[in-house]
Design a protein around this motif. Structure first.
Motif, PDB file in Angstrom:
ATOM      1  N   ASP A 166       0.691  -1.150   0.096  1.00  0.00           N
ATOM      2  CA  ASP A 166       0.037   0.125   0.018  1.00  0.00           C
ATOM      3  C   ASP A 166       0.810   1.161   0.034  1.00  0.00           C
ATOM      4  OD1 ASP A 166      -2.361  -1.533  -0.177  1.00  0.00           O
ATOM      5  OD2 ASP A 166      -2.237  -1.616   2.108  1.00  0.00           O
ATOM      6  N   THR A 167       2.001   1.071   0.472  1.00  0.00           N
ATOM      7  CA  THR A 167       3.069   2.204   0.556  1.00  0.00           C
ATOM      8  C   THR A 167       4.438   1.759  -0.264  1.00  0.00           C
ATOM      9  OG1 THR A 167       2.126   3.127   2.644  1.00  0.00           O
ATOM     10  CG2 THR A 167       4.202   3.887   1.678  1.00  0.00           C
ATOM     11  N   GLN A 213       0.467  -0.260  -7.668  1.00  0.00           N
ATOM     12  CA  GLN A 213      -0.496   0.434  -7.352  1.00  0.00           C
ATOM     13  C   GLN A 213      -0.763   0.963  -5.895  1.00  0.00           C
ATOM     14  OE1 GLN A 213      -2.769   2.126 -10.129  1.00  0.00           O
ATOM     15  NE2 GLN A 213      -1.009   1.431 -11.173  1.00  0.00           N
ATOM     16  N   PRO A 214       0.290   1.176  -5.462  1.00  0.00           N
ATOM     17  CA  PRO A 214       0.157   1.779  -4.184  1.00  0.00           C
ATOM     18  C   PRO A 214      -0.676   2.917  -3.830  1.00  0.00           C
ATOM     19  CG  PRO A 214       2.258   2.361  -4.769  1.00  0.00           C
ATOM     20  CD  PRO A 214       1.781   1.601  -5.833  1.00  0.00           C
ATOM     21  N   SER A 215      -1.297   3.099  -2.826  1.00  0.00           N
ATOM     22  CA  SER A 215      -2.121   4.232  -2.428  1.00  0.00           C
ATOM     23  C   SER A 215      -1.129   5.490  -1.744  1.00  0.00           C
ATOM     24  CB  SER A 215      -3.214   4.138  -1.406  1.00  0.00           C
ATOM     25  OG  SER A 215      -2.736   3.623  -0.063  1.00  0.00           O
ATOM     26  N   ARG A 216      -0.024   5.166  -1.532  1.00  0.00           N
ATOM     27  CA  ARG A 216       0.876   6.123  -0.866  1.00  0.00           C
ATOM     28  C   ARG A 216       2.302   6.070  -1.334  1.00  0.00           C
ATOM     29  NH1 ARG A 216       2.835   6.495   5.538  1.00  0.00           N
ATOM     30  NH2 ARG A 216       3.565   8.499   5.402  1.00  0.00           N
ATOM     31  N   LEU A 231       8.827  13.507  -7.885  1.00  0.00           N
ATOM     32  CA  LEU A 231       7.527  13.488  -7.374  1.00  0.00           C
ATOM     33  C   LEU A 231       6.455  13.590  -8.591  1.00  0.00           C
ATOM     34  CD1 LEU A 231       9.416  14.480  -4.924  1.00  0.00           C
ATOM     35  CD2 LEU A 231       7.206  15.353  -4.094  1.00  0.00           C
ATOM     36  N   ASP A 232       6.877  14.408  -9.445  1.00  0.00           N
ATOM     37  CA  ASP A 232       5.698  14.702 -10.552  1.00  0.00           C
ATOM     38  C   ASP A 232       5.760  13.243 -11.515  1.00  0.00           C
ATOM     39  OD1 ASP A 232       5.678  17.528  -9.874  1.00  0.00           O
ATOM     40  OD2 ASP A 232       7.223  17.925 -11.365  1.00  0.00           O
ATOM     41  N   ASP A 233       6.908  12.702 -11.602  1.00  0.00           N
ATOM     42  CA  ASP A 233       6.887  11.339 -12.288  1.00  0.00           C
ATOM     43  C   ASP A 233       6.037  10.366 -11.629  1.00  0.00           C
ATOM     44  OD1 ASP A 233       8.350  12.544 -14.039  1.00  0.00           O
ATOM     45  OD2 ASP A 233      10.411  11.472 -13.590  1.00  0.00           O
ATOM     46  N   VAL A 234       5.818  10.406 -10.167  1.00  0.00           N
ATOM     47  CA  VAL A 234       5.234   9.205  -9.493  1.00  0.00           C
ATOM     48  C   VAL A 234       3.759   9.823  -9.423  1.00  0.00           C
ATOM     49  CG1 VAL A 234       4.669   8.687  -7.222  1.00  0.00           C
ATOM     50  CG2 VAL A 234       7.151   8.775  -7.695  1.00  0.00           C
ATOM     51  N   GLN A 235       3.562  11.046  -9.429  1.00  0.00           N
ATOM     52  CA  GLN A 235       2.083  11.485  -9.543  1.00  0.00           C
ATOM     53  C   GLN A 235       1.437  10.990 -10.982  1.00  0.00           C
ATOM     54  OE1 GLN A 235       0.506  13.404  -6.409  1.00  0.00           O
ATOM     55  NE2 GLN A 235      -0.615  11.814  -7.414  1.00  0.00           N
ATOM     56  N   LEU A 238       0.868   7.501 -10.918  1.00  0.00           N
ATOM     57  CA  LEU A 238      -0.279   7.148  -9.994  1.00  0.00           C
ATOM     58  C   LEU A 238      -1.035   8.146  -9.798  1.00  0.00           C
ATOM     59  CD1 LEU A 238       2.071   5.032  -7.729  1.00  0.00           C
ATOM     60  CD2 LEU A 238       0.563   3.911  -9.350  1.00  0.00           C
ATOM     61  N   PRO A 239      -1.765   8.809 -10.737  1.00  0.00           N
ATOM     62  CA  PRO A 239      -2.776   9.984 -10.517  1.00  0.00           C
ATOM     63  C   PRO A 239      -3.532   9.868  -9.195  1.00  0.00           C
ATOM     64  CG  PRO A 239      -2.931   9.063 -12.701  1.00  0.00           C
ATOM     65  CD  PRO A 239      -2.327   8.072 -11.899  1.00  0.00           C
ATOM     66  N   GLY A 240      -3.890   8.673  -8.836  1.00  0.00           N
ATOM     67  CA  GLY A 240      -4.807   8.837  -7.425  1.00  0.00           C
ATOM     68  C   GLY A 240      -4.241   8.569  -6.261  1.00  0.00           C
ATOM     69  N   ALA A 241      -2.495   8.505  -6.236  1.00  0.00           N
ATOM     70  CA  ALA A 241      -2.069   8.136  -4.849  1.00  0.00           C
ATOM     71  C   ALA A 241      -1.691   9.547  -4.254  1.00  0.00           C
ATOM     72  CB  ALA A 241      -0.717   7.493  -5.289  1.00  0.00           C
ATOM     73  N   THR A 242      -1.453   9.395  -3.069  1.00  0.00           N
ATOM     74  CA  THR A 242      -0.914  10.580  -2.130  1.00  0.00           C
ATOM     75  C   THR A 242       0.756  10.604  -2.397  1.00  0.00           C
ATOM     76  OG1 THR A 242      -2.498  10.398  -0.538  1.00  0.00           O
ATOM     77  CG2 THR A 242      -0.461  11.428   0.119  1.00  0.00           C
ATOM     78  N   VAL A 243       1.323  11.458  -2.952  1.00  0.00           N
ATOM     79  CA  VAL A 243       2.630  11.762  -3.053  1.00  0.00           C
ATOM     80  C   VAL A 243       3.300  12.685  -2.138  1.00  0.00           C
ATOM     81  CG1 VAL A 243       4.596  11.645  -4.753  1.00  0.00           C
ATOM     82  CG2 VAL A 243       2.398  10.876  -5.371  1.00  0.00           C
ATOM     83  N   GLU A 244       4.250  12.299  -1.314  1.00  0.00           N
ATOM     84  CA  GLU A 244       4.701  13.306  -0.215  1.00  0.00           C
ATOM     85  C   GLU A 244       6.379  13.185  -0.078  1.00  0.00           C
ATOM     86  OE1 GLU A 244       3.905  11.664   3.767  1.00  0.00           O
ATOM     87  OE2 GLU A 244       2.310  10.771   2.566  1.00  0.00           O
TER      88      GLU A 244
END
Length: 463
Positions: A166-167, A213-216, A231-235, A238-244
């Motif tokens: 999930d992460t 397909q992690p959520s975070r 971070l932009d590549d991750v988002q 995974l458009p629906g994931a929380t990226v921090e």
């Protein structure tokens, strides 16, 4: 690869529990069985939502998760949750064995245990639980997971060893400190540790994020380590994931921030490592991950401000370090310990130090071997090792040092189906190392002749 998932309820016949016992709110099992000829590599991710009720020691309630096959216990982990709290606790179980023998599926058991690990009550049972059969890598005794680059090796480790996640954590592939500190946290989250160049994700990392397909997703380190493009590549992947991002102004600040994320268990320990050189710190990270303890970075001759700050907030009654006084001085360890006992693992070189740390792992039949000449492969192996109970052993590129080989032999001794995982390609760990490790199995019976249970009516022990 796909994973089968069963959302659990506790079996009604087993709901009669003592008044004082951990309360299982819910659980979920994901299982995959990789099949190759007669070999079967089983991996199970068990997520439990559990409330601590009884103090089994130091304010924590203990419970155990087991997987059984044909009446034989294959793997187990004892977990803890603080009394009065409800937590999602992630447990990973795995084993290698023969395919197509015995009762169908496997048995998964969740039970409350006391401070001495004696069974108090059953919390949940699944027998049979059917993993999804997937064609994939399955080897007896020795396997190798390694790609042409450190980034691809990290992605391959994740692909072959993580049923689900999930992460996901991402650290820089260019230097070791961020990944070193992040590895125990990744292990606790059940998260793979992927690597990236500062300017953006490589295709291998993108592909693995798409599979999981992690959520975070947490990018570890400051902007100099991994830029905004990562971070932009991750988002974008995974458009629906929380990226921090979790990162400080330097490696010491980042390690302090990570240490605050690690949820300690009843063993109040802290691990410290050098922020200036990697060899002695590599295997210490694996031990910290196994102990569910934070790892922070020190300078050889001083305690950096961010490290001092986080140590002041952590609860610990023992401090562990690796390397001699040229790595971390006695004065520095005394300052970091602030009066608690200090254990230092220090050998004549990085490999002897690694063997001393490896000696702290129990003989559970699983070892991960990576080069001690560089850091990426061993660090990305740590979350996998912590999930499976494996020790991390360092080798020279062309030969396993004698002290390390002795410890590897101890870890796999008297286990019917042990597994040594070589992490890295043949340039990082030469074929000569694999040949040397294979020598540990010269007197072992062929896998199909080793002890295995016969056909039974169920997988769990029959009363």
């Amino acid at each position: 690869m796909a994973a089968s998932v069963l959302s659990g309820g506790v079996l009604a016949s087993l709901l009669v529990q003592p008044a004082q016992a951990a309360v299982l709110e819910d659980y979920e099992i994901a299982g995959v069985q990789f099949v190759n000829d007669d070999c079967s590599r089983n991996e199970y991710a068990v997520t439990t939502t559990i409330t601590g009720d009884t103090d089994d020691g130091a304010g924590f309630d203990r419970f155990r998760v087991q997987v059984w096959d044909d009446g034989v216990l294959k793997d187990q982990r004892v977990r803890e949750v603080a009394v009065g709290t409800t937590m999602d606790v992630y447990t990973f179980l795995s084993f290698v064995g023969l395919y197509g023998t015995g009762a169908p599926g496997v048995g998964v058991l969740i039970e409350d245990v006391d401070g001495a690990d004696n069974t108090v009550s059953y919390l949940a049972v699944e027998d049979p639980f059917f993993p999804e059969d997937v064609d994939g890598a399955c080897s007896f005794d020795i396997e190798r997971i390694g790609g042409p680059s450190r980034i691809e090796t990290a992605a391959m480790l994740s692909e072959q060893k993580f049923v689900k996640a999930d992460t996901v954590l991402i650290a820089t592939a260019r230097s070791y400190p961020d990944a070193l500190a992040a590895a125990p946290w990744a292990a606790q989250l059940g998260a793979p540790l992927l690597l990236s160049n500062p300017g953006g994700l490589a295709p291998a990392a993108v592909a693995e994020l798409q599979r999981l397909q992690p959520s975070r997703v947490v990018v570890v380190g400051g902007t100099m380590a991994l830029g905004q493009d990562v971070l932009d590549d991750v988002q974008a992947t995974l458009p629906g994931a929380t990226v921090e991002r979790l990162g400080g102004g330097d490696r010491y600040a980042t390690s302090a921030l990570i240490a605050q994320q690690v949820v300690q268990d009843s063993s109040a320990e802290v691990f410290v490592a050098s922020g200036q050189d990697f060899p002695d710190a590599l295997v210490l990270s694996a031990l910290a991950a196994r102990q569910q303890a934070p790892l922070v970075l020190l300078r050889q001759d001083s305690v950096p401000g961010p490290t001092a700050g986080v140590l002041a907030t952590l609860d610990y009654d023992a401090l562990y370090a690796a390397g001699g006084t040229l790595v971390l001085s006695d004065d520095v360890l005394d300052a970091a310990a602030d009066g608690v006992p200090v254990t230092r693992y220090a050998g004549g070189d990085r490999y002897e130090t690694a063997a001393l740390v490896l000696a702290q792992f129990p003989a559970e039949g699983k070892v991960m071997v990576a080069t001690g000449a560089d850091f990426p492969d061993s660090l990305t192996a740590v979350p996998v090792a912590a999930r499976t109970g494996a020790g991390v052993a360092l080798t020279r590129p062309d030969a396993v040092p004698a002290a390390v080989l002795t410890e590897i032999g101890r870890l796999i001794d008297e286990v019917s189906f042990p597994l040594i995982t070589i992490v890295g390609g043949t340039l990082a760990v030469n074929p000569s190392v694999e040949t040397q490790l294979q020598g540990l199995f010269e007197d072992a019976a062929a896998p199909t002749s080793r002890a295995a249970a016969g056909r039974t009516d169920g997988n769990l022990p029959q009363e």
